[in-house]
Motif scaffolding. Structure first.
Motif, PDB file in Angstrom:
ATOM      1  N   LEU A 171       2.437   3.013  11.450  1.00 31.28           N
ATOM      2  CA  LEU A 171       1.946   3.632  10.216  1.00 31.28           C
ATOM      3  C   LEU A 171       2.827   3.292   9.022  1.00 31.28           C
ATOM      4  N   LEU A 172       4.118   3.508   9.173  1.00 33.79           N
ATOM      5  CA  LEU A 172       5.030   3.349   8.034  1.00 33.79           C
ATOM      6  C   LEU A 172       5.061   1.916   7.525  1.00 33.79           C
ATOM      7  N   ARG A 173       5.114   0.978   8.468  1.00 34.47           N
ATOM      8  CA  ARG A 173       5.287  -0.413   8.083  1.00 34.47           C
ATOM      9  C   ARG A 173       3.974  -1.084   7.725  1.00 34.47           C
ATOM     10  N   GLU A 174       2.890  -0.643   8.330  1.00 30.05           N
ATOM     11  CA  GLU A 174       1.667  -1.438   8.257  1.00 30.05           C
ATOM     12  C   GLU A 174       0.440  -0.650   7.810  1.00 30.05           C
ATOM     13  N   LEU A 175      -0.027   0.208   8.686  1.00 27.88           N
ATOM     14  CA  LEU A 175      -1.339   0.807   8.447  1.00 27.88           C
ATOM     15  C   LEU A 175      -1.349   1.797   7.290  1.00 27.88           C
ATOM     16  N   GLY A 176      -0.263   2.522   7.100  1.00 23.78           N
ATOM     17  CA  GLY A 176      -0.219   3.480   5.984  1.00 23.78           C
ATOM     18  C   GLY A 176      -0.469   2.799   4.654  1.00 23.78           C
ATOM     19  N   PRO A 177       0.403   1.850   4.274  1.00 24.36           N
ATOM     20  CA  PRO A 177       0.198   1.178   2.995  1.00 24.36           C
ATOM     21  C   PRO A 177      -1.124   0.413   2.917  1.00 24.36           C
ATOM     22  N   VAL A 178      -1.477  -0.305   3.976  1.00 18.30           N
ATOM     23  CA  VAL A 178      -2.677  -1.151   3.901  1.00 18.30           C
ATOM     24  C   VAL A 178      -3.947  -0.306   3.800  1.00 18.30           C
ATOM     25  N   LEU A 179      -4.088   0.655   4.714  1.00 27.82           N
ATOM     26  CA  LEU A 179      -5.334   1.431   4.689  1.00 27.82           C
ATOM     27  C   LEU A 179      -5.436   2.286   3.420  1.00 27.82           C
ATOM     28  N   THR A 180      -4.315   2.851   2.974  1.00 29.87           N
ATOM     29  CA  THR A 180      -4.358   3.619   1.733  1.00 29.87           C
ATOM     30  C   THR A 180      -4.815   2.737   0.576  1.00 29.87           C
ATOM     31  N   ALA A 181      -4.215   1.547   0.478  1.00 30.61           N
ATOM     32  CA  ALA A 181      -4.572   0.650  -0.623  1.00 30.61           C
ATOM     33  C   ALA A 181      -6.036   0.228  -0.534  1.00 30.61           C
ATOM     34  N   LEU A 182      -6.526  -0.019   0.682  1.00 30.18           N
ATOM     35  CA  LEU A 182      -7.932  -0.405   0.827  1.00 30.18           C
ATOM     36  C   LEU A 182      -8.852   0.737   0.385  1.00 30.18           C
ATOM     37  N   ILE A 199      -9.014  -8.519  -0.009  1.00 31.38           N
ATOM     38  CA  ILE A 199      -8.436  -9.731   0.561  1.00 31.38           C
ATOM     39  C   ILE A 199      -6.994  -9.898   0.091  1.00 31.38           C
ATOM     40  N   ALA A 200      -6.786  -9.668  -1.196  1.00 30.89           N
ATOM     41  CA  ALA A 200      -5.434  -9.811  -1.750  1.00 30.89           C
ATOM     42  C   ALA A 200      -4.463  -8.868  -1.051  1.00 30.89           C
ATOM     43  N   ILE A 201      -4.930  -7.657  -0.744  1.00 29.97           N
ATOM     44  CA  ILE A 201      -4.068  -6.690  -0.061  1.00 29.97           C
ATOM     45  C   ILE A 201      -3.655  -7.232   1.308  1.00 29.97           C
ATOM     46  N   LEU A 202      -4.625  -7.775   2.053  1.00 32.79           N
ATOM     47  CA  LEU A 202      -4.321  -8.274   3.399  1.00 32.79           C
ATOM     48  C   LEU A 202      -3.411  -9.493   3.354  1.00 32.79           C
ATOM     49  N   VAL A 203      -3.666 -10.391   2.407  1.00 35.05           N
ATOM     50  CA  VAL A 203      -2.836 -11.591   2.292  1.00 35.05           C
ATOM     51  C   VAL A 203      -1.409 -11.207   1.913  1.00 35.05           C
ATOM     52  N   TRP A 204      -1.284 -10.335   0.918  1.00 38.00           N
ATOM     53  CA  TRP A 204       0.055  -9.931   0.486  1.00 38.00           C
ATOM     54  C   TRP A 204       0.757  -9.083   1.534  1.00 38.00           C
ATOM     55  N   VAL A 224       3.509  -0.264  -3.547  1.00 41.06           N
ATOM     56  CA  VAL A 224       3.622  -0.540  -4.987  1.00 41.06           C
ATOM     57  C   VAL A 224       2.946  -1.877  -5.322  1.00 41.06           C
ATOM     58  N   VAL A 225       3.200  -2.887  -4.498  1.00 39.08           N
ATOM     59  CA  VAL A 225       2.583  -4.193  -4.744  1.00 39.08           C
ATOM     60  C   VAL A 225       1.054  -4.100  -4.639  1.00 39.08           C
ATOM     61  N   PHE A 226       0.582  -3.383  -3.626  1.00 40.05           N
ATOM     62  CA  PHE A 226      -0.870  -3.244  -3.451  1.00 40.05           C
ATOM     63  C   PHE A 226      -1.495  -2.516  -4.645  1.00 40.05           C
ATOM     64  N   ALA A 227      -0.809  -1.495  -5.137  1.00 37.65           N
ATOM     65  CA  ALA A 227      -1.335  -0.751  -6.291  1.00 37.65           C
ATOM     66  C   ALA A 227      -1.493  -1.680  -7.487  1.00 37.65           C
ATOM     67  N   LEU A 228      -0.479  -2.506  -7.702  1.00 40.28           N
ATOM     68  CA  LEU A 228      -0.526  -3.459  -8.810  1.00 40.28           C
ATOM     69  C   LEU A 228      -1.697  -4.426  -8.631  1.00 40.28           C
ATOM     70  N   LEU A 229      -1.873  -4.916  -7.401  1.00 45.02           N
ATOM     71  CA  LEU A 229      -2.967  -5.857  -7.134  1.00 45.02           C
ATOM     72  C   LEU A 229      -4.327  -5.229  -7.421  1.00 45.02           C
ATOM     73  N   VAL A 230      -4.497  -3.983  -6.963  1.00 47.19           N
ATOM     74  CA  VAL A 230      -5.796  -3.320  -7.145  1.00 47.19           C
ATOM     75  C   VAL A 230      -6.128  -3.186  -8.629  1.00 47.19           C
ATOM     76  N   VAL A 231      -5.166  -2.707  -9.414  1.00 51.46           N
ATOM     77  CA  VAL A 231      -5.450  -2.518 -10.846  1.00 51.46           C
ATOM     78  C   VAL A 231      -5.652  -3.863 -11.535  1.00 51.46           C
ATOM     79  N   TRP A 232      -4.790  -4.801 -11.204  1.00 50.08           N
ATOM     80  CA  TRP A 232      -4.889  -6.109 -11.847  1.00 50.08           C
ATOM     81  C   TRP A 232      -6.276  -6.714 -11.602  1.00 50.08           C
ATOM     82  N   ILE A 233      -6.677  -6.764 -10.347  1.00 54.39           N
ATOM     83  CA  ILE A 233      -7.935  -7.431 -10.009  1.00 54.39           C
ATOM     84  C   ILE A 233      -9.129  -6.611 -10.491  1.00 54.39           C
TER      85      ILE A 233
END
Ligand SMILES: Nc1ncnc2c1ncn2[C@@H]1O[C@H](COP(=O)(O)OP(=O)(O)O)[C@@H](O)[C@H]1O
Ligand SMILES: [Mg+2]
Lengths: 263, 256
Positions: A95-106, A249-254, A206-215
């Protein structure tokens, strides 16, 4: 014939270079807008509510089920090695390393990102952005930068909530249903989770949040300049779909890139 | 000199992809007067407005506002120039997420240092002048087309601009509502003395307000100091434009 094809490829290349340039300028202006005065605190609060607080039920639900499944699957796998006592640390690290950030961002991309894209796209189509510019009001400082800041605040917090809820979901499945030792579940976690794991999760979110808003905001802002998007309501709907797909896609790649760099 | 140009377009060219919309436009907008830009739909009238507003930049040519070229300006300078601009967009372009009161208050909130009380007083007196009392709490989606335009006009005039731009102010309104907008236009121009540029389809009615008419056709413009001159033009495109839009209304004088 051949020249036609070459010209087409040339035009397409030109379009993508131009598009990338536009998006680069967009990101710059969005970040710069955060530092421009006067700061619109009320807009920030409103956006934190829309993007963050209103996403809470969705995050809670997603995290709960993710945790439950991790508990079941983890138990099933670890049992084979007779190490179901490790369940707590397996669930927590995943959760901490992977699924938490990814699924939340998605989830945020699907919920808040799409809304952002559609809202800004409609404002573009109905000349509201032009109107702001003509009133000498910077649309970035006025409405886009507050969205960035709000997302940067909300997503890491939502990720933490996701992690906590997910860990309890895993507890429910592993300990309450399948009978793993409750002490082992939490003490294993304490032993194996280190600061680096938590940091990785925060950096990712943080990176995912930036990607979501940017895109998402960027695609909406340029809705009138996107190739083959169509016009009016149809243009906005297509571009919104495209923005959510692209940001996912950007979230998964990053996610991969960040994991590889910071492993 | 009363006909001194305050906005000048010099050899302005603008293309979108392969489509050359403006093909070397020259235009002088006289100070304190009303210039009407006429032309068939899709000829680039809105593009001309957006160029003057600095929302688009031309491929070549110069656009002078009070003698300064806005094309080569930095965005900071451009924003200074824009503080003199008021714009009524085609669909009024009110911010969806703000109610009528906040829309009208926006220029004051963002561009002045007035207190909340002063802003509120000004907005309320403006809403009274524009017949919008009781509508303060409504959102743009809840307003009729005519009402939106009135709110848009009120917002545009909040900071007493030197220039007013109107993009098809009466398109989509019935004749009665159109007259209402024209009256408001006439009244406010008398009061504030702004230079106005109106893009309009409402031919020939709009010509009653015009001091100068600019006809846009196939990327070129032709200026007329008096609306009546248009029908006497020898340019074939203008002739056909007159025939198509004004029909027989002006025919009698042409025969004289
Ligand atoms: N941002 C744009 N991108 C591509 N083409 C545009 C853009 N803006 C306007 N055009 C094209 O320029 C022409 C003139 O448009 P416009 O100025 O809106 O016409 P109108 O005279 O009806 O106001 C149209 O053919 C339109 O398709
Ligand atoms: Mg137009």
């Amino acid at each position: 014939m051949v020249f036609n094809h070459i010209e087409k490829i040339g035009n397409l290349t030109l379009y993508y270079v131009e598009d990338l340039g536009r998006m680069g300028v967009f990101l710059f202006r969005t970040v710069a807008g955060v530092f421009k005065r006067p700061f619109r605190f009320a807009a920030l609060v409103r956006q934190v509510r829309l993007i963050g607080a209103d996403s809470f039920p969705l995050i809670f639900f997603t995290a709960g089920f993710t945790g439950l499944v991790l508990g079941l699957q983890g138990y099933y796998t670890l049992r084979k090695f007779g190490s179901d006592g490790m369940l707590g640390s397996a669930v927590a690290l995943t959760l901490l390393r992977e699924l938490g950030p990814v699924l939340t961002a998605l989830m945020v991309a699907g919920r808040a990102g799409s809304a952002m894209c559609a809202e800004i796209g409609i404002m573009r189509n109905t000349e509201q952005l032009d109107a702001l510019e003509c009133m000498a009001v910077d649309p970035f400082r006025y409405m886009i930068s507050p969205k960035l800041l709000a997302t940067l605040i909300s997503v890491p917090l939502l990720t933490m909530i996701f992690n906590v809820v997910g860990i309890f979901g895993g507890y429910l499945a592993g300990v309450e249903l399948l009978g793993v030792n409750p002490g082992a579940y939490f003490s294993g976690m304490e032993l194996s989770v280190i600061g680096k794991d938590i940091n990785l999760g925060i950096i990712k979110s943080v990176v995912f949040a930036l990607l979501v808003v940017w895109i998402c905001a960027g695609r909406g802002y340029f809705v009138h300049q996107i190739r083959n998007a169509g016009f009016g309501a149809e243009g906005v709907s297509r571009v919104t779909t495209q923005a959510v797909v692209l940001s996912s896609i950007a979230i998964l790649v990053w996610d991969y890139i960040l994991t590889a760099i910071l492993l | 000199m009363s006909n001194q140009p305050i906005i000048q377009l010099i050899d302005v060219v603008k293309s979108f992809g392969r489509q050359r919309v403006l093909d070397g436009i020259n235009m002088n907008i006289p100070i304190g007067k009303t210039t009407v830009i006429a032309g068939a739909s899709g000829q680039g009238k809105s593009v001309i407005l957006k160029l003057i507003l600095g929302l688009l930049s031309p491929d070549s040519g110069r656009i002078l506002v009070e003698g300064r070229d806005i094309v080569t300006m930095r965005s900071k300078e451009l924003n200074e120039v824009r503080t003199n601009f008021g714009v009524l967009f085609q669909g009024a372009a009110l911010l969806d997420s703000l109610n009528v009161f906040d829309n009208v208050a926006l220029p004051l909130e963002e561009r002045t240092k007035l207190s909340q009380q002063e802003i509120s007083d000004k907005v309320i007196s403006t809403l009274e002048q524009f017949g919008l009392v009781g509508q303060e709490e409504k959102f743009p989606a809840q307003l009729s087309g005519g009402m939106k335009k009135r709110v848009g006009l009120a917002r545009a005039l909040m900071l007493h601009p030197k220039f007013m731009f109107f993009d098809e102010p009466t398109t989509g309104l019935d004749p009665e509502k159109s007259m209402e907008i024209y009256h408001l236009f006439y009244e406010t121009q008398q009061r504030f003395g702004y230079t106005s540029i109106i893009v309009s389809h409402d031919i020939p009615k709009i010509f009653n307000l015009a001091d100068q008419v600019v006809v846009l056709n196939q990327g070129k413009v032709e200026s007329f100091n008096h609306p009546d001159e248009i029908q006497l033009s020898e340019v074939p495109q203008i002739k056909s434009f007159v025939k198509n839009t004004m029909g027989y209304l002006y025919r009698s004088s042409e025969l004289e």
